[in-house]
Design an enzyme around this catalytic site. Structure first.
Site, PDB file in Angstrom:
ATOM      1  N   THR A   1     103.837  34.819  88.828  1.00 47.19           N
ATOM      2  CA  THR A   1     102.503  34.501  88.739  1.00 47.19           C
ATOM      3  C   THR A   1     101.840  34.264  87.252  1.00 47.19           C
ATOM      4  O   THR A   1     101.958  33.192  86.782  1.00 47.19           O
ATOM      5  CB  THR A   1     101.646  35.608  89.689  1.00 47.19           C
ATOM      6  OG1 THR A   1     102.066  37.103  88.995  1.00 47.19           O
ATOM      7  CG2 THR A   1     102.136  35.792  90.837  1.00 47.19           C
TER       8      THR A   1
ATOM      9  N   LYS B   1     109.349  40.023  89.004  1.00 44.14           N
ATOM     10  CA  LYS B   1     108.277  39.418  88.462  1.00 44.14           C
ATOM     11  C   LYS B   1     106.936  40.307  88.263  1.00 44.14           C
ATOM     12  O   LYS B   1     107.251  41.329  88.927  1.00 44.14           O
ATOM     13  CB  LYS B   1     107.576  38.246  89.324  1.00 44.14           C
ATOM     14  CG  LYS B   1     107.276  38.643  90.620  1.00 44.14           C
ATOM     15  CD  LYS B   1     105.853  39.195  90.798  1.00 44.14           C
ATOM     16  CE  LYS B   1     105.020  38.271  90.342  1.00 44.14           C
ATOM     17  NZ  LYS B   1     103.545  39.034  90.469  1.00 44.14           N
TER      18      LYS B   1
ATOM     19  N   THR C   1     101.195  42.918  91.937  1.00 45.16           N
ATOM     20  CA  THR C   1     102.452  43.219  92.314  1.00 45.16           C
ATOM     21  C   THR C   1     103.843  43.012  91.231  1.00 45.16           C
ATOM     22  O   THR C   1     103.746  42.051  90.478  1.00 45.16           O
ATOM     23  CB  THR C   1     102.809  42.103  93.420  1.00 45.16           C
ATOM     24  OG1 THR C   1     101.632  42.248  94.435  1.00 45.16           O
ATOM     25  CG2 THR C   1     104.085  42.319  93.873  1.00 45.16           C
TER      26      THR C   1
ATOM     27  N   GLU D   1     100.698  41.421  80.556  1.00 40.64           N
ATOM     28  CA  GLU D   1      99.506  40.750  80.195  1.00 40.64           C
ATOM     29  C   GLU D   1      98.845  41.401  78.802  1.00 40.64           C
ATOM     30  O   GLU D   1      98.469  42.568  78.804  1.00 40.64           O
ATOM     31  CB  GLU D   1      98.499  40.827  81.250  1.00 40.64           C
ATOM     32  CG  GLU D   1      98.715  40.201  82.484  1.00 40.64           C
ATOM     33  CD  GLU D   1      98.700  38.663  82.435  1.00 40.64           C
ATOM     34  OE1 GLU D   1      98.250  38.157  81.451  1.00 40.64           O
ATOM     35  OE2 GLU D   1      99.047  37.915  83.396  1.00 40.64           O
TER      36      GLU D   1
ATOM     37  N   ASN E   1      91.669  39.728  82.417  1.00 40.71           N
ATOM     38  CA  ASN E   1      91.160  40.441  83.722  1.00 40.71           C
ATOM     39  C   ASN E   1      89.922  40.507  84.011  1.00 40.71           C
ATOM     40  O   ASN E   1      89.469  41.083  84.801  1.00 40.71           O
ATOM     41  CB  ASN E   1      91.775  42.198  83.587  1.00 40.71           C
ATOM     42  CG  ASN E   1      93.171  42.108  83.570  1.00 40.71           C
ATOM     43  OD1 ASN E   1      93.792  41.670  84.758  1.00 40.71           O
ATOM     44  ND2 ASN E   1      93.879  42.452  82.655  1.00 40.71           N
TER      45      ASN E   1
ATOM     46  N   SER F   1      87.745  33.632  91.659  1.00 40.07           N
ATOM     47  CA  SER F   1      87.695  32.606  92.471  1.00 40.07           C
ATOM     48  C   SER F   1      87.355  31.295  91.950  1.00 40.07           C
ATOM     49  O   SER F   1      86.984  31.173  90.824  1.00 40.07           O
ATOM     50  CB  SER F   1      86.679  32.839  93.792  1.00 40.07           C
ATOM     51  OG  SER F   1      85.313  33.401  93.112  1.00 40.07           O
TER      52      SER F   1
END
Lengths: 386, 386
Positions: B148, B170, B181, B261, B381, B386
């Protein structure tokens, strides 16, 4: 709320000075003295096992429920300084007590600032000597002298019929580069026993300071002290005492949340629908401390999935398939599933209300107030400490 | 560590495709199939009470210790989608199983991506149809299709005498804008019972994935699956199995920490001198999750006071007056007091080792790996979901 300081209630005097502890040259010491006739006191201290020297000294001083003065310094926390730190705190306490003609354990001491640096005792001694000669109606100056990274001084005043409560506070949690600590002093000229004061203080702290959770950190120095001298001649009921002290603490907590380092959002998180209030508080705290949730708030992002992911790790009874979330009063998640229009909820304002129902039908409910996690928070807290 | 993928061990084939779930147009579905002769499997899943639909489905599928295939999608977590989410996960599972001519509960499903959006089932159906027709030596492509916000694919390969372990993974914790995840698949051509696999996997997870704590968040989708088919004809001892799976998991965890990240520092925190390992782990986690500590690491700031303030809140036995801290092997705090030169310790490198002794003399010891809290973390973050 009427204007007033810690020297507005009858029988309290204060002084502030610039002792030179802060490199900025701002005022950095304060003394608040209770002139009686009564000297009842109560206090709550940090739950951190690593306690600053002034916390150890003040706990002893307040253990008999009596106190005549509180000595403050900002710019140095006198924490993690070993036996020398304890000796320095005791020396400052004793020096103030001697000047005031009271016993050493009539004086509490509070420090806030960098951890792990010895107090500059030559400056502290000179500061104490100045303070005791400058006592008067200086509540405002005292409130300013305890500021560290606070951008405004914080005071709350409650006027009742014939008696009043004055208070000052600084900081919130641990927020700045090693500039630790929430310090609060509440004073009143009502006649209140130390047991009644302790009860009122614990009740108020529980729902104000203890539910203000900016970054999950708890200072080595957190201290809240309340003193009552009966100078008004009025003896309020326990309910009246509880209400007045609650009002002052609530206002100070509001001011702290609004002035938190790097804050761009004030977020209140209410959790219900779990077994009891303690579990609701656990769940609200778990959400409020989740960095992904806090970043979403910074981004005005109605990302309710993070709220569910965070609360799923909380130590609280829940029905994982029946959790509901509202942002600013609008349902964004119903029965653990997204609600129509959830991504379009407007979170652009400074205040965000998050309501979570854990879906068990249980009676538990609690609210925690926190802030977002912003660039400014990282900036302020990653600057080099020395 | 030798090069290799999940299709390097004998009897495993894989496929990857771009089903169009990710807006980026990158590959987003993968299938890994065990061709036997044995189909032993073990798994560990997220401890989050809010579990994604694929986690519920896969838990059932792996409960009998047997598995023939794992279907992956990235770009959508299929979490918090209610009964429709469960139905969609089951439909994907059944469709893959039907194509492969196996039972539905021979197939596990793993999803990673945005929480609270329904899977685009038309794309998923078409993707499954493509995958089953494209099975082959495509381990590398499969590892890429589950990424991702990972910047690199993560694989670990362990070659033993006549048998081998391949793996892919991942993410790490929950790190990106709702892109949740950690997913890990480990495969081996050794002959290993499902009980032995489960034991090895739990032992390895405990000290690798479970001690990798980037932001304290735990995903709704975290899944680690291991499959063994005995195609090599070799039956290693439990110790050999434990060691090989540990080696693969350790390497994947290292790769995840390095790719976290916004990471600018890789921080390892070792705590000792408390009652037992569990308490040491609590204490190390408490430090690793403290935002003030993490900001100091970002700032290369040897601010040991924050380490003490953080650990003082941990659920672990300690002697508050006898805590010691070392940064990169240099004492910065001894007996809860600053060590000479503490502020000058060089933390400018990418790797920082923090060692804390809680001073009770107890035998507990544990290590947690984390990262700093950087501007980049906040940036990534707080972006709108969206």
């Amino acid at each position: 709320m009427t204007q007033g300081t810690v020297t507005t209630p009858k029988g309290f005097v204060a002084a502030a000075t610039t002792a030179g502890i802060k490199p900025s040259g701002n005022s950095d010491m304060a003394l608040v003295v209770n002139e009686g006739p009564e000297f009842n006191a109560a206090a709550v201290y940090t739950r951190n096992r690593v306690k600053a020297s002034p916390v150890k000294v003040s706990r002893e001083a307040t253990s008999n429920g009596q106190l005549k003065a509180v000595l403050f310094n900002s710019g140095n926390a006198n924490a993690c300084n070993g036996a020398q730190g304890d000796a320095d705190a005791r020396e400052a306490q004793a020096r103030a007590a001697e000047h005031l003609g009271v016993a050493a354990d009539d004086v509490a001491v509070c420090s806030t600032g960098l951890i792990g640096e010895l107090l500059p005792m030559d400056k502290v001694r000179a500061g104490v000597d100045v303070l005791v000669g400058a006592l008067g109606d200086n509540g405002q100056a005292a409130a300013e002298a305890i500021m560290t990274t606070d951008t405004v001084s914080k005071q709350a005043f409650v006027q009742r019929d014939g008696w009043s409560v004055g208070s000052m506070g600084k900081g919130v949690g641990m927020m700045a580069p090693s500039l630790a600590t929430m310090l609060v002093l509440v004073v009143t000229d009502a006649s209140i026993s130390n047991e009644a004061l302790q009860q009122a203080l614990e009740k108020a702290s529980e729902v104000t300071f203890n539910t203000l959770d900016i970054d999950g950190s708890t200072s080595t120095n957190d201290t809240v002290i309340v003193m009552a001298n009966g100078a008004s001649g009025i003896t309020p009921s326990q309910d009246e005492v509880d209400a007045a002290i609650m009002e002052a603490c609530q206002s100070l907590a509001d001011q702290m949340q609004g002035d938190a380092e790097g804050v761009t959002k004030r977020v209140s998180i209410t959790v219900r629908g779990t077994a009891n209030n303690e579990q609701a508080l656990n769940a609200a705290r778990t959400i409020g401390r989740d960095n992904l949730f806090k970043c979403a708030m910074f981004g005005s992002d109605p990302n309710w999935g993070r709220t569910l992911a965070a609360v799923g790790m909380a130590d609280a009874e829940m029905d994982p398939d029946n959790i509901s979330v509202m942002f600013n009063g609008q349902p964004v998640c119903v029965a653990s599933t997204g609600a129509p229009g959830a991504r379009d909820v407007d979170l652009s304002g400074m205040d965000i209300a998050v309501e979570v129902d854990l879906g068990t039908g249980g009676p538990g409910v609690a609210t925690v107030r926190t802030t977002d996690l912003s660039h400014s928070y990282v900036e302020i807290n990653s600057a080099y400490s020395s």
